[in-house]
Design a protein around this motif. Structure first.
Motif, PDB file in Angstrom:
ATOM      1  N   HIS A   1      20.669  68.755 -11.964  1.00  0.00           N
ATOM      2  CA  HIS A   1      20.248  70.072 -12.443  1.00  0.00           C
ATOM      3  C   HIS A   1      19.057  69.975 -13.399  1.00  0.00           C
ATOM      4  CE1 HIS A   1      20.456  74.227 -13.751  1.00  0.00           C
ATOM      5  NE2 HIS A   1      20.442  73.802 -15.002  1.00  0.00           N
ATOM      6  N   ASN A   2      19.165  69.163 -14.438  1.00  0.00           N
ATOM      7  CA  ASN A   2      18.056  69.026 -15.397  1.00  0.00           C
ATOM      8  C   ASN A   2      16.832  68.411 -14.738  1.00  0.00           C
ATOM      9  OD1 ASN A   2      19.321  70.161 -17.619  1.00  0.00           O
ATOM     10  ND2 ASN A   2      20.192  68.224 -18.308  1.00  0.00           N
ATOM     11  N   TRP A   3      17.070  67.478 -13.847  1.00  0.00           N
ATOM     12  CA  TRP A   3      15.968  66.824 -13.122  1.00  0.00           C
ATOM     13  C   TRP A   3      15.192  67.861 -12.312  1.00  0.00           C
ATOM     14  CZ3 TRP A   3      17.033  63.310  -8.294  1.00  0.00           C
ATOM     15  CH2 TRP A   3      15.843  62.704  -7.874  1.00  0.00           C
ATOM     16  N   ARG A   4      15.916  68.706 -11.568  1.00  0.00           N
ATOM     17  CA  ARG A   4      15.259  69.744 -10.773  1.00  0.00           C
ATOM     18  C   ARG A   4      14.538  70.739 -11.665  1.00  0.00           C
ATOM     19  NH1 ARG A   4      13.029  70.606  -6.411  1.00  0.00           N
ATOM     20  NH2 ARG A   4      14.675  69.418  -5.386  1.00  0.00           N
ATOM     21  N   ARG A   5      15.167  71.121 -12.763  1.00  0.00           N
ATOM     22  CA  ARG A   5      14.556  72.098 -13.676  1.00  0.00           C
ATOM     23  C   ARG A   5      13.247  71.553 -14.248  1.00  0.00           C
ATOM     24  NH1 ARG A   5      14.813  72.465 -19.092  1.00  0.00           N
ATOM     25  NH2 ARG A   5      16.452  70.882 -19.213  1.00  0.00           N
ATOM     26  N   LYS A   6      13.263  70.305 -14.679  1.00  0.00           N
ATOM     27  CA  LYS A   6      12.053  69.699 -15.244  1.00  0.00           C
ATOM     28  C   LYS A   6      10.940  69.608 -14.203  1.00  0.00           C
ATOM     29  CE  LYS A   6      13.336  68.124 -19.463  1.00  0.00           C
ATOM     30  NZ  LYS A   6      12.598  68.308 -20.725  1.00  0.00           N
ATOM     31  N   TRP A   7      11.289  69.193 -12.994  1.00  0.00           N
ATOM     32  CA  TRP A   7      10.258  69.011 -11.969  1.00  0.00           C
ATOM     33  C   TRP A   7       9.657  70.348 -11.549  1.00  0.00           C
ATOM     34  CZ3 TRP A   7       7.831  64.720 -10.643  1.00  0.00           C
ATOM     35  CH2 TRP A   7       7.006  64.748  -9.529  1.00  0.00           C
ATOM     36  N   ASN A   8      10.496  71.368 -11.443  1.00  0.00           N
ATOM     37  CA  ASN A   8       9.975  72.699 -11.113  1.00  0.00           C
ATOM     38  C   ASN A   8       8.996  73.184 -12.173  1.00  0.00           C
ATOM     39  OD1 ASN A   8      11.450  72.834  -8.773  1.00  0.00           O
ATOM     40  ND2 ASN A   8      13.088  74.099  -9.621  1.00  0.00           N
ATOM     41  N   TRP A   9       9.326  72.955 -13.444  1.00  0.00           N
ATOM     42  CA  TRP A   9       8.423  73.365 -14.524  1.00  0.00           C
ATOM     43  C   TRP A   9       7.127  72.564 -14.454  1.00  0.00           C
ATOM     44  CZ3 TRP A   9       5.758  71.307 -18.600  1.00  0.00           C
ATOM     45  CH2 TRP A   9       5.283  72.219 -19.558  1.00  0.00           C
TER      46      TRP A   9
ATOM     47  N   ILE B   1      14.340  63.878 -17.325  1.00  0.00           N
ATOM     48  CA  ILE B   1      12.964  63.368 -17.400  1.00  0.00           C
ATOM     49  C   ILE B   1      12.593  62.714 -16.066  1.00  0.00           C
ATOM     50  CG2 ILE B   1      11.450  61.704 -18.526  1.00  0.00           C
ATOM     51  CD1 ILE B   1      12.131  64.050 -20.307  1.00  0.00           C
ATOM     52  N   PRO B   2      11.542  63.205 -15.380  1.00  0.00           N
ATOM     53  CA  PRO B   2      11.185  62.629 -14.083  1.00  0.00           C
ATOM     54  C   PRO B   2      10.222  61.444 -14.171  1.00  0.00           C
ATOM     55  CG  PRO B   2       9.923  64.628 -14.452  1.00  0.00           C
ATOM     56  CD  PRO B   2      10.803  64.458 -15.657  1.00  0.00           C
ATOM     57  N   ILE B   3       9.536  61.290 -15.317  1.00  0.00           N
ATOM     58  CA  ILE B   3       8.504  60.254 -15.425  1.00  0.00           C
ATOM     59  C   ILE B   3       8.758  59.422 -16.678  1.00  0.00           C
ATOM     60  CG2 ILE B   3       6.033  59.810 -15.669  1.00  0.00           C
ATOM     61  CD1 ILE B   3       5.560  62.533 -14.297  1.00  0.00           C
ATOM     62  N   ALA B   4       8.742  58.112 -16.508  1.00  0.00           N
ATOM     63  CA  ALA B   4       8.898  57.213 -17.655  1.00  0.00           C
ATOM     64  C   ALA B   4       8.039  55.978 -17.430  1.00  0.00           C
ATOM     65  CB  ALA B   4      10.358  56.817 -17.846  1.00  0.00           C
ATOM     66  N   VAL B   5       7.482  55.466 -18.500  1.00  0.00           N
ATOM     67  CA  VAL B   5       6.735  54.209 -18.453  1.00  0.00           C
ATOM     68  C   VAL B   5       7.257  53.314 -19.559  1.00  0.00           C
ATOM     69  CG1 VAL B   5       4.632  55.127 -17.400  1.00  0.00           C
ATOM     70  CG2 VAL B   5       4.902  55.214 -19.870  1.00  0.00           C
ATOM     71  N   TRP B   6       7.286  52.021 -19.295  1.00  0.00           N
ATOM     72  CA  TRP B   6       7.691  51.085 -20.345  1.00  0.00           C
ATOM     73  C   TRP B   6       7.012  49.746 -20.135  1.00  0.00           C
ATOM     74  CZ3 TRP B   6      11.330  52.969 -16.780  1.00  0.00           C
ATOM     75  CH2 TRP B   6      11.802  52.048 -15.827  1.00  0.00           C
ATOM     76  N   CYS B   7       6.940  49.016 -21.232  1.00  0.00           N
ATOM     77  CA  CYS B   7       6.344  47.681 -21.217  1.00  0.00           C
ATOM     78  C   CYS B   7       7.468  46.661 -21.075  1.00  0.00           C
ATOM     79  CB  CYS B   7       5.554  47.442 -22.505  1.00  0.00           C
ATOM     80  SG  CYS B   7       4.705  45.843 -22.539  1.00  0.00           S
ATOM     81  N   ARG B   8       7.354  45.796 -20.099  1.00  0.00           N
ATOM     82  CA  ARG B   8       8.396  44.798 -19.862  1.00  0.00           C
ATOM     83  C   ARG B   8       8.364  43.671 -20.884  1.00  0.00           C
ATOM     84  NH1 ARG B   8       6.718  45.989 -14.269  1.00  0.00           N
ATOM     85  NH2 ARG B   8       5.153  44.321 -14.420  1.00  0.00           N
TER      86      ARG B   8
ATOM     87  N   THR C   1       5.806  49.175 -16.102  1.00  0.00           N
ATOM     88  CA  THR C   1       6.632  49.778 -15.045  1.00  0.00           C
ATOM     89  C   THR C   1       6.489  51.288 -15.131  1.00  0.00           C
ATOM     90  OG1 THR C   1       8.251  47.974 -15.004  1.00  0.00           O
ATOM     91  CG2 THR C   1       8.968  50.113 -14.178  1.00  0.00           C
ATOM     92  N   LEU C   2       6.292  51.908 -13.973  1.00  0.00           N
ATOM     93  CA  LEU C   2       6.195  53.358 -13.897  1.00  0.00           C
ATOM     94  C   LEU C   2       7.363  53.894 -13.078  1.00  0.00           C
ATOM     95  CD1 LEU C   2       4.802  56.159 -14.102  1.00  0.00           C
ATOM     96  CD2 LEU C   2       3.467  55.526 -12.076  1.00  0.00           C
ATOM     97  N   MET C   3       8.186  54.718 -13.712  1.00  0.00           N
ATOM     98  CA  MET C   3       9.212  55.469 -12.979  1.00  0.00           C
ATOM     99  C   MET C   3       8.629  56.854 -12.689  1.00  0.00           C
ATOM    100  SD  MET C   3      13.076  56.664 -14.060  1.00  0.00           S
ATOM    101  CE  MET C   3      12.506  58.152 -14.901  1.00  0.00           C
ATOM    102  N   PHE C   4       8.500  57.176 -11.418  1.00  0.00           N
ATOM    103  CA  PHE C   4       7.929  58.456 -10.997  1.00  0.00           C
ATOM    104  C   PHE C   4       8.900  59.043  -9.983  1.00  0.00           C
ATOM    105  CE2 PHE C   4       4.954  61.391  -8.994  1.00  0.00           C
ATOM    106  CZ  PHE C   4       4.191  61.804 -10.078  1.00  0.00           C
ATOM    107  N   ASP C   5       9.752  59.936 -10.455  1.00  0.00           N
ATOM    108  CA  ASP C   5      10.890  60.413  -9.671  1.00  0.00           C
ATOM    109  C   ASP C   5      10.663  61.849  -9.217  1.00  0.00           C
ATOM    110  OD1 ASP C   5      13.214  59.571  -8.534  1.00  0.00           O
ATOM    111  OD2 ASP C   5      14.323  59.344 -10.407  1.00  0.00           O
ATOM    112  N   ASP C   6      10.137  61.998  -8.003  1.00  0.00           N
ATOM    113  CA  ASP C   6       9.815  63.311  -7.419  1.00  0.00           C
ATOM    114  C   ASP C   6      11.096  63.975  -6.942  1.00  0.00           C
ATOM    115  OD1 ASP C   6       8.980  65.445  -5.889  1.00  0.00           O
ATOM    116  OD2 ASP C   6       7.318  64.370  -4.963  1.00  0.00           O
ATOM    117  N   ALA C   7      11.506  65.046  -7.628  1.00  0.00           N
ATOM    118  CA  ALA C   7      12.749  65.731  -7.263  1.00  0.00           C
ATOM    119  C   ALA C   7      12.613  66.539  -5.983  1.00  0.00           C
ATOM    120  CB  ALA C   7      13.194  66.642  -8.408  1.00  0.00           C
TER     121      ALA C   7
END
Length: 500
Positions: free
Chosen positions: A351-359, A420-427, A480-486
């Motif tokens: 639910h939150n994932w869809r809401r964030k991506w729609n926005w 949150i659909p997008i996250a980046v982090w340093c390994r 690393t790039l997490m890019f989660d297209d809902a």
């Protein structure tokens, strides 16, 4: 045009034009056609004929497709031939047979001149997809679809001129020009706004109506993906590694090939032979050589890894793949992103994932990035509360997520719960947060939807840097790039998701 005279009326106009001395000679007609095309701002396609009657008939019928073209032709003939009786007869016929065009000759000429002179300047970032989107916003839901090539602005302007008034009484052409001005560079933007002001003044639009149109253009800017972010079309190779329920650190593989707006095609599904982590590279190489991947519908390919928490910090972008004898890192060949297997299979987290991506789809320029320089000391509930804010779309962590098998919450797990659909982090564990956030912000500023392509360029830049300093501390080797297209889920998750 929405209305045009019948054949008899067209023939009457053709014969009246041929009474004008300058229209009888083909060389003169060639000059008028050239001047007409200059005034319209585009080529006028029609068949030529050596017989004057047929040649002028083709010319008149071609003019019917463009608002104001007939009036412009008559004005050119009048300027060249003077105010003769034959010219006055043509003008009377045009006034009787054709409605008054939305734009005057000078307005149309000025607008097309701005477009023509700015084609290589202020408009070079305007893509056909963006033009089509601006057209839809201008004509509103009840307006007609775009019938011409969105890559030809002159054709689009001609179709908009046929729509004399929108639902609010403002011509869609004026709305389109204001929206266009909000997206191009100076001095083109100022030239378009000045033209729009003069046009609105002639129409005697109230000042508040003019202000509302301009304010709406600014608001619409937030609801359109900028041209620089319009990537694709892409084919997507989606590779999922699922933890085996019996053997530790062994994984079952599924893979799909997917295109924008379409369901995925299953390439591989192994439910019986779990592989140890060190053999996952073999699966990747085989999938890249799969005939369906090699002959994919779109040349551009993005590789997405759907991973459980324990694998999210594995540097799949740095895996050395060998294709036809040449070894290179996967992350310099294709955009490589990761996606959350745990969130994808848990509907309670959708639910939150869809809401964030729609926005995000409607507000890409307003999306904000939450920076986490150290592991959270605020408490997970407070972090979750902060990330629930509508504009909180991305999380940047200067440290890697926890790889513990137990579902003990960490910052990334809290982010997934918040949608949150997008996250980046340093390994790299000992990274400098200051320099990390500076580089990540530069990537973010290039456009949220173009992050996979921006990270691809960063990884290529890191490899070029090895020529000067042989060290692997460049962020391009560690990011690393997490890019989660809902909107785009692989099978079988499509059946589990809410409608897009």
């Amino acid at each position: 045009m929405a209305w045009s005279p019948d054949f008899e009326e067209q023939l009457q106009l053709v014969r009246a034009l041929l009474e004008v001395e300058g229209m009888r000679r083909q060389s003169d007609r060639d000059l008028y056609i050239q001047l007409l095309e200059d005034a319209l701002g585009h080529y006028l396609p029609f068949a030529r004929d050596e017989r004057p009657l047929y040649d002028v008939m083709h010319l008149v019928r071609a003019c019917l497709a463009y608002p104001g073209a007939i009036q412009t032709l008559v004005k050119i003939v009048e300027q060249v031939c003077g105010d003769s009786r034959a010219v006055r007869r043509v003008k009377e016929l045009v006034e009787q047979l054709f409605p008054e065009p939305l734009l005057t000759f000078q307005e149309r000429s000025d607008l097309h001149r701005i477009v023509r002179e700015s084609a290589e300047g202020g408009f070079r970032t305007i893509t056909p997809a963006l033009v089509a989107d601006l057209y839809r916003k201008a004509v509103e839901p009840l307006g007609p679809p775009l019938h011409c090539d969105p890559g030809d602005l002159s054709e689009v302007l001609a179709q908009l001129e046929e729509l004399t008034s929108g639902l609010d009484g403002v011509p869609p052409l004026l709305v389109f020009v204001e929206n266009l001005a909000a997206r191009v560079a100076e001095p083109t933007a100022s030239a378009l706004r000045s033209w729009a002001d003069r046009f609105a003044d002639r129409l005697e639009l109230a000042p508040e109506a003019k202000g509302a149109v301009r304010e709406r253009a600014v608001r619409a800017l937030e609801g359109t993906v900028p041209a620089a972010e319009s990537a694709g079309p892409y084919s997507y190779l989606i590779i999922e590694f699922r933890p085996d329920a019996i053997t530790a650190d062994h994984y079952l593989t599924s893979a799909w090939l997917q295109c924008d707006g379409e369901h995925g095609v299953m390439l591989h599904c192994d439910d019986e032979d779990p592989l140890p982590r060190h053999r996952l590279q073999e699966v990747i190489e085989k999938l890249l050589a799969d005939p369906q991947v090699v002959n994919r519908p779109h040349t551009e390919l993005m590789v997405e890894f759907v991973l459980p928490r324990v694998l999210l910090d594995v540097p799949f972008d740095q895996i050395q793949i060998n294709i036809e004898g040449l070894t290179r890192r996967l992350g310099i060949e294709y955009p490589v992103v990761v996606r959350s297997f745990d969130r994808m299979r848990s509907r309670t987290l959708h639910h939150n994932w869809r809401r964030k991506w729609n926005w995000l789809r409607g507000n890409p320029t307003r999306a904000s990035l939450c920076r986490l320089p150290v592991r959270s000391t605020l408490g997970h509930e407070l972090l979750y509360n902060n990330l629930l804010e509508e504009s909180s779309i991305g999380v940047a962590m200067s440290f890697p997520p926890s790889a513990e098998r137990e579902k003990t919450p960490d910052e990334l797990w809290v982010s997934l719960h918040a949608g949150i659909p997008i996250a980046v982090w340093c390994r790299r564990r000992e990274s400098d947060p200051g320099s990390f956030f500076t580089e990540v912000q530069q990537l973010w500023d290039q456009g949220v939807f173009s992050l996979p392509q921006s990270v691809l360029q960063l990884r290529r830049k890191a490899l070029r840097a090895l020529e000067k300093a042989p060290a692997d501390d460049h962020l391009g080797f560690q990011l690393t790039l997490m890019f989660d297209d809902a909107d785009r889920l692989p099978e079988p998750y499509v059946r589990l998701s809410a409608p897009a």
